[in-house]
Design a protein around this motif. Structure first.
Motif, short mmCIF file in Angstrom:
data_model
loop_
_atom_site.label_atom_id
_atom_site.label_comp_id
_atom_site.label_asym_id
_atom_site.label_seq_id
_atom_site.Cartn_x
_atom_site.Cartn_y
_atom_site.Cartn_z
N MET A 5 7.89 -1.64 -2.27
CA MET A 5 6.60 -0.97 -2.34
C MET A 5 6.61 0.03 -3.49
SD MET A 5 4.82 -2.29 0.16
CE MET A 5 3.42 -1.19 0.00
N VAL A 6 5.50 0.07 -4.21
CA VAL A 6 5.33 1.05 -5.29
C VAL A 6 4.00 1.76 -5.09
CG1 VAL A 6 5.16 1.44 -7.77
CG2 VAL A 6 6.68 -0.36 -6.90
N ARG A 7 4.07 3.08 -4.95
CA ARG A 7 2.85 3.88 -4.81
C ARG A 7 2.51 4.52 -6.15
NH1 ARG A 7 0.54 5.97 -0.33
NH2 ARG A 7 2.43 5.68 0.90
N VAL A 12 4.58 -0.83 -13.59
CA VAL A 12 5.68 -1.69 -13.14
C VAL A 12 5.78 -2.90 -14.06
CG1 VAL A 12 6.66 -3.00 -11.23
CG2 VAL A 12 5.28 -0.97 -10.75
N ARG A 13 6.97 -3.12 -14.60
CA ARG A 13 7.22 -4.32 -15.42
C ARG A 13 8.27 -5.18 -14.71
NH1 ARG A 13 10.89 -5.66 -19.41
NH2 ARG A 13 11.66 -3.49 -19.52
N VAL A 32 -0.39 0.48 -11.21
CA VAL A 32 -0.70 0.81 -9.82
C VAL A 32 -1.48 2.12 -9.82
CG1 VAL A 32 0.20 1.19 -7.50
CG2 VAL A 32 1.45 -0.29 -9.11
N ARG A 33 -2.70 2.10 -9.32
CA ARG A 33 -3.54 3.29 -9.33
C ARG A 33 -3.03 4.37 -8.39
NH1 ARG A 33 -7.81 -0.57 -10.11
NH2 ARG A 33 -9.17 0.03 -11.85
N ALA A 34 -3.43 5.60 -8.68
CA ALA A 34 -3.12 6.71 -7.80
C ALA A 34 -3.73 6.46 -6.43
CB ALA A 34 -3.67 8.02 -8.38
N GLY A 35 -2.97 6.77 -5.38
CA GLY A 35 -3.46 6.57 -4.03
C GLY A 35 -3.35 5.15 -3.51
N ARG A 36 -2.79 4.28 -4.31
CA ARG A 36 -2.65 2.87 -3.94
C ARG A 36 -1.17 2.52 -3.87
NH1 ARG A 36 -4.94 -1.49 -1.52
NH2 ARG A 36 -4.90 -3.40 -2.75
N GLY A 52 6.98 6.30 -13.07
CA GLY A 52 6.06 7.10 -12.27
C GLY A 52 6.00 6.64 -10.84
N GLY A 53 5.18 7.30 -10.05
CA GLY A 53 4.95 6.91 -8.68
C GLY A 53 6.16 7.06 -7.77
#
Length: 348
Positions: A5-7, A12-13, A32-36, A52-53
């Protein structure tokens, strides 16, 4: 199958073979958007480079798409004819995720579905207080990347107290999009308690789906057990619950994206005002909302009975000034929501 899972916000590559919601992303980069939070399913030897994330390993029994593979096969097995699939479940059970997965699997078989997003509080295809629909022709990781071609305006961010209004608008957008695809995927809101089950049955009667998928364990299956549809159960995707901050941020992002830039000034006597499907006047609206509170109101904008965009009332006098990217409209659909100082307020 491994699930990572990536929040967001994150980039992501995938270096190697990897899938995401039924889409092959091998060697590709995904935002991946913020909050997703998205479930990446890398094959053995694949390396995910995440910037990030937040990242964590998830249980394939409650995340990713393996738990939905048989469900998707059964549903797509019915796709030789016109097919309407309605998804129901509580908040954060994975309705939008399953909608995206079903759409991607269908597109992989040259079936281009229409998705109707009926979540008026936290939708992907329309801003809060509205319903959106889109023909999906390319596989996607996030439905917010799909431009909606159809809208209906409700004027409230919760279906409670507006059940018949929402059901009517859902039926309207379904009828308008009926001929654009042989497959419809209808996503609904997470209202299931305190009358929510009765409301979902009302939606089912209005839309007459061929298949209803109940996600999670919230008692909806018993309420929907009898009807001219096939009732299926699906596991909840419980790995990506949103925080209150996530919800607020995503809602404001949707408001901002759909209002757009620019402004329009219109004469009061040249526009039609509508609130909760009923024509009204500024004088009548003032009995519900003080004129000062209407400044900042989020509104729908339409022409010839069709919602074409959205805006925010900036000032009211002989003329009404609206912040919007829409240039041509003859109707303003009022809501009980105001946007002020980057915050959302309820007006009634």
């Amino acid at each position: 199958m491994k699930v990572i899972m990536v929040r967001g916000p994150a980039t992501v590559r995938a270096e190697g073979a990897c899938s995401l919601l039924g889409m092959d992303i091998s060697g590709k980069t995904v935002q991946v958007r913020a909050g997703r939070a998205l479930p990446f399913e890398p094959a053995h030897g694949c390396i995910l480079h995440v910037q990030g994330g937040e990242t964590w390993d998830a249980d394939p029994a409650s995340a990713g798409t393996t738990m939905w593979t048989r469900l998707a096969e059964r549903i797509l097995g019915m796709a030789g004819r016109r097919l309407v699939v309605m998804l129901v479940g509580g908040t954060d059970t994975g309705k939008s995720t399953l909608s995206t997965y079903l759409a991607n699997v269908a597109i992989g078989r040259d079936i281009f579905p229409c998705i109707i997003d009926g979540d008026i509080g936290q939708g992907d295809l329309a801003p809060p207080a509205a319903i959106g629909a889109a023909l999906v022709c390319q596989q996607v990781a996030d439905l917010r990347d799909v431009p909606a071609g159809y809208y209906e305006f409700v004027g409230s961010v919760t279906p409670s107290g507006s059940e018949r209004l929402v059901a009517g608008r859902m039926r309207s957008i379904f009828q308008r999009t009926r001929k654009i695809s042989s497959m419809h995927i209808i996503n609904t809101d997470g209202y299931v308690a305190d009358g929510g089950a009765t409301y979902k049955r009302m939606l089912a009667r209005a839309l007459r789906p061929d298949v209803i998928v109940c996600i999670g364990r919230d008692g909806l299956a018993s309420a929907l057990a009898r009807g001219p549809w096939v009732l299926l159960r699906a596991r909840s995707s419980g790995q990506a619950a949103k925080t209150r901050s996530d919800r607020v941020g995503r809602r404001m992002d949707q408001f901002t994206r759909h209002v757009g830039e620019g402004s329009a000034t219109v004469q009061q006597d040249r526009i039609r005002l509508v609130y909760r499907e009923r024509p009204t006047t500024l004088l009548r609206a003032a009995s519900l909302f003080a004129p000062s509170s209407m400044e900042g109101m989020f509104v729908g904008l339409g022409r010839r009975g069709t919602v074409t965009g959205f805006g925010v009332i900036e000032s009211i006098g002989d003329e009404m000034r609206i912040r919007t990217g829409v240039r041509d409209f003859d109707t303003v659909y009022l809501s009980n929501i105001a946007l002020r100082g980057g915050m959302e307020e309820r007006l009634s």
